[in-house]
Design a protein around this motif. Structure first.
Motif, PDB file in Angstrom:
ATOM      1  N   UNK A  52     -60.926 -27.745 -86.982  1.00  0.00           N
ATOM      2  CA  UNK A  52     -60.836 -28.946 -87.814  1.00  0.00           C
ATOM      3  C   UNK A  52     -59.720 -29.861 -87.326  1.00  0.00           C
ATOM      4  N   UNK A  53     -58.639 -29.264 -86.857  1.00  0.00           N
ATOM      5  CA  UNK A  53     -57.573 -30.062 -86.246  1.00  0.00           C
ATOM      6  C   UNK A  53     -58.123 -30.827 -85.040  1.00  0.00           C
ATOM      7  N   UNK A  54     -58.858 -30.127 -84.193  1.00  0.00           N
ATOM      8  CA  UNK A  54     -59.376 -30.735 -82.976  1.00  0.00           C
ATOM      9  C   UNK A  54     -60.511 -31.707 -83.178  1.00  0.00           C
ATOM     10  N   UNK A  55     -61.111 -31.695 -84.362  1.00  0.00           N
ATOM     11  CA  UNK A  55     -62.236 -32.590 -84.626  1.00  0.00           C
ATOM     12  C   UNK A  55     -61.793 -34.036 -84.813  1.00  0.00           C
ATOM     13  N   UNK A  56     -60.527 -34.251 -85.067  1.00  0.00           N
ATOM     14  CA  UNK A  56     -60.002 -35.596 -85.293  1.00  0.00           C
ATOM     15  C   UNK A  56     -58.907 -35.880 -84.269  1.00  0.00           C
ATOM     16  N   UNK A  57     -59.068 -36.933 -83.484  1.00  0.00           N
ATOM     17  CA  UNK A  57     -58.152 -37.237 -82.391  1.00  0.00           C
ATOM     18  C   UNK A  57     -56.718 -37.410 -82.878  1.00  0.00           C
ATOM     19  N   UNK A  58     -56.531 -38.189 -83.934  1.00  0.00           N
ATOM     20  CA  UNK A  58     -55.183 -38.452 -84.423  1.00  0.00           C
ATOM     21  C   UNK A  58     -54.511 -37.176 -84.914  1.00  0.00           C
ATOM     22  N   UNK A  59     -55.282 -36.343 -85.614  1.00  0.00           N
ATOM     23  CA  UNK A  59     -54.737 -35.080 -86.116  1.00  0.00           C
ATOM     24  C   UNK A  59     -54.337 -34.169 -84.975  1.00  0.00           C
ATOM     25  N   UNK A  60     -55.198 -34.075 -83.966  1.00  0.00           N
ATOM     26  CA  UNK A  60     -54.909 -33.204 -82.824  1.00  0.00           C
ATOM     27  C   UNK A  60     -53.674 -33.677 -82.061  1.00  0.00           C
ATOM     28  N   UNK A  61     -53.556 -34.980 -81.844  1.00  0.00           N
ATOM     29  CA  UNK A  61     -52.389 -35.505 -81.144  1.00  0.00           C
ATOM     30  C   UNK A  61     -51.098 -35.155 -81.887  1.00  0.00           C
ATOM     31  N   UNK A  62     -51.077 -35.422 -83.184  1.00  0.00           N
ATOM     32  CA  UNK A  62     -49.865 -35.157 -83.962  1.00  0.00           C
ATOM     33  C   UNK A  62     -49.541 -33.668 -83.981  1.00  0.00           C
ATOM     34  N   UNK A 107     -45.246 -24.018 -72.957  1.00  0.00           N
ATOM     35  CA  UNK A 107     -45.272 -25.478 -72.975  1.00  0.00           C
ATOM     36  C   UNK A 107     -46.290 -26.033 -71.981  1.00  0.00           C
ATOM     37  N   UNK A 108     -46.391 -25.414 -70.825  1.00  0.00           N
ATOM     38  CA  UNK A 108     -47.333 -25.871 -69.806  1.00  0.00           C
ATOM     39  C   UNK A 108     -48.769 -25.877 -70.320  1.00  0.00           C
ATOM     40  N   UNK A 109     -49.115 -24.885 -71.089  1.00  0.00           N
ATOM     41  CA  UNK A 109     -50.488 -24.797 -71.586  1.00  0.00           C
ATOM     42  C   UNK A 109     -50.758 -25.839 -72.668  1.00  0.00           C
ATOM     43  N   UNK A 110     -49.763 -26.098 -73.508  1.00  0.00           N
ATOM     44  CA  UNK A 110     -49.947 -27.117 -74.549  1.00  0.00           C
ATOM     45  C   UNK A 110     -50.090 -28.497 -73.915  1.00  0.00           C
ATOM     46  N   UNK A 115     -53.184 -31.109 -74.454  1.00  0.00           N
ATOM     47  CA  UNK A 115     -52.932 -32.534 -74.673  1.00  0.00           C
ATOM     48  C   UNK A 115     -53.468 -33.407 -73.549  1.00  0.00           C
ATOM     49  N   UNK A 116     -53.427 -32.924 -72.317  1.00  0.00           N
ATOM     50  CA  UNK A 116     -53.935 -33.711 -71.193  1.00  0.00           C
ATOM     51  C   UNK A 116     -55.392 -33.384 -70.888  1.00  0.00           C
ATOM     52  N   UNK A 117     -56.017 -32.599 -71.734  1.00  0.00           N
ATOM     53  CA  UNK A 117     -57.447 -32.352 -71.593  1.00  0.00           C
ATOM     54  C   UNK A 117     -57.839 -31.448 -70.453  1.00  0.00           C
ATOM     55  N   UNK A 118     -56.914 -30.592 -69.990  1.00  0.00           N
ATOM     56  CA  UNK A 118     -57.247 -29.670 -68.910  1.00  0.00           C
ATOM     57  C   UNK A 118     -57.009 -30.234 -67.528  1.00  0.00           C
ATOM     58  N   UNK A 142     -60.183 -34.517 -75.673  1.00  0.00           N
ATOM     59  CA  UNK A 142     -61.124 -35.147 -74.764  1.00  0.00           C
ATOM     60  C   UNK A 142     -60.408 -36.297 -74.063  1.00  0.00           C
ATOM     61  N   UNK A 143     -60.083 -36.099 -72.799  1.00  0.00           N
ATOM     62  CA  UNK A 143     -59.346 -37.116 -72.062  1.00  0.00           C
ATOM     63  C   UNK A 143     -57.863 -37.031 -72.328  1.00  0.00           C
ATOM     64  N   UNK A 144     -57.124 -37.951 -71.722  1.00  0.00           N
ATOM     65  CA  UNK A 144     -55.665 -37.939 -71.823  1.00  0.00           C
ATOM     66  C   UNK A 144     -55.166 -39.309 -72.264  1.00  0.00           C
ATOM     67  N   UNK A 145     -54.444 -39.336 -73.366  1.00  0.00           N
ATOM     68  CA  UNK A 145     -53.774 -40.550 -73.821  1.00  0.00           C
ATOM     69  C   UNK A 145     -52.422 -40.604 -73.106  1.00  0.00           C
ATOM     70  N   UNK A 146     -52.210 -41.548 -72.184  1.00  0.00           N
ATOM     71  CA  UNK A 146     -50.979 -41.527 -71.386  1.00  0.00           C
ATOM     72  C   UNK A 146     -49.709 -41.706 -72.214  1.00  0.00           C
TER      73      UNK A 146
END
Length: 248
Positions: A52-62, A107-110, A115-118, A142-146
């Motif tokens: 559910x966290x990952x279903x919403x971009x803003x929630x996942x980023x925060x 940290x590297x995995x997060x 966060x950088x989408x793999x 999905x993707x990376x927000x720079x």
């Protein structure tokens, strides 16, 4: 010593919302409060809750920004020798920093896996991450927000200041964090036609869309004039340890 018995003990049980838990863990780190209850609650999150966290971009980023920044502070306090080691890039960034859903996450995995989408941290941001865990595949963005590069703090003096991110305000918060950091770190010499930028723009050049993307990003962030097409120079990075670098 770990923050298991800090002077200030929270009086209420932690909010069950995953995003609130990650935020409150980071705030507890800032205030030097006990962190055990938040860490335990994050470790007990279920797959349904994390999906559910990952279903919403803003929630996942925060959520993941707060997890990363809290994990950095916990590592710096509890295992400072990892950062001070000549092998920092292996020992510190690959050490378990925070446990989420019963999985110990470095940290590297997060940062790179989620966060950088793999994307790999090597190859200037153009290459996919070669080894991706099932956890990363399930919850990566999905993707990376720079802009995340101006929200993540890995403990270095050159890192941006730490903020507690909120899903309802994440875009405005990231815009503010980006502008604040770039205002202090970018130098534009219009006479020489050169702009000096933080080294993250080199390390993750692909995240910004290459050199032309970097210029566009700087223009949209208000640190370059609209018609500027300068050469780009990358500044050195100060790796001096700087724990507790919170925004005011």
């Amino acid at each position: 010593m770990p923050r298991t018995t800090a002077r200030c003990q929270p009086s209420d049980p932690p909010d069950e919302s995953p995003t609130a838990l990650a935020r409150d863990l980071l705030v507890a780190c800032k205030r030097d409060d006990a962190t055990d209850q938040y860490r335990s609650a994050l470790a007990e999150l279920t797959d349904d809750e994390l999906r559910r966290v990952g279903a919403d971009r803003e929630t996942a980023l925060a959520f993941w920004l707060n997890c990363y920044n809290a994990g950095t502070q916990l590592l710096l306090e509890e295992r400072p020798g990892l950062y001070e080691s000549p092998l920092r890039f292996v020992r510190f960034f690959h050490a378990p920093a925070v446990t989420v859903g019963d999985v110990s996450l470095p940290l590297d995995r997060i940062e790179n896996g989620i966060l950088r989408g793999g994307r790999s941290k090597y190859g200037l941001g153009y290459l996919p991450k070669l080894y991706v865990t099932s956890f990363e595949r399930r919850y990566r963005l999905d993707g990376c927000d720079p802009r995340i590069h101006f929200g993540l703090n890995c403990g270095a003096e050159s890192c941006p200041a730490i903020r507690a991110y909120d899903p309802n305000r994440i875009d405005a918060q990231l815009d503010r964090a980006t502008r604040h950091y770039l205002d202090s770190e970018v130098e534009y010499d219009s006479d020489a036609g050169v702009v000096s930028v933080p080294r993250v723009f080199l390390w993750f050049r692909g995240d910004f869309g290459g050199r032309s993307g970097i210029r566009s990003f700087l223009r949209s962030s208000g640190v370059l004039p609209e018609d500027a097409q300068p050469k780009i120079r990358y500044r050195s990075w100060d790796w001096s340890k700087a724990a507790g670098k919170y925004a005011e």
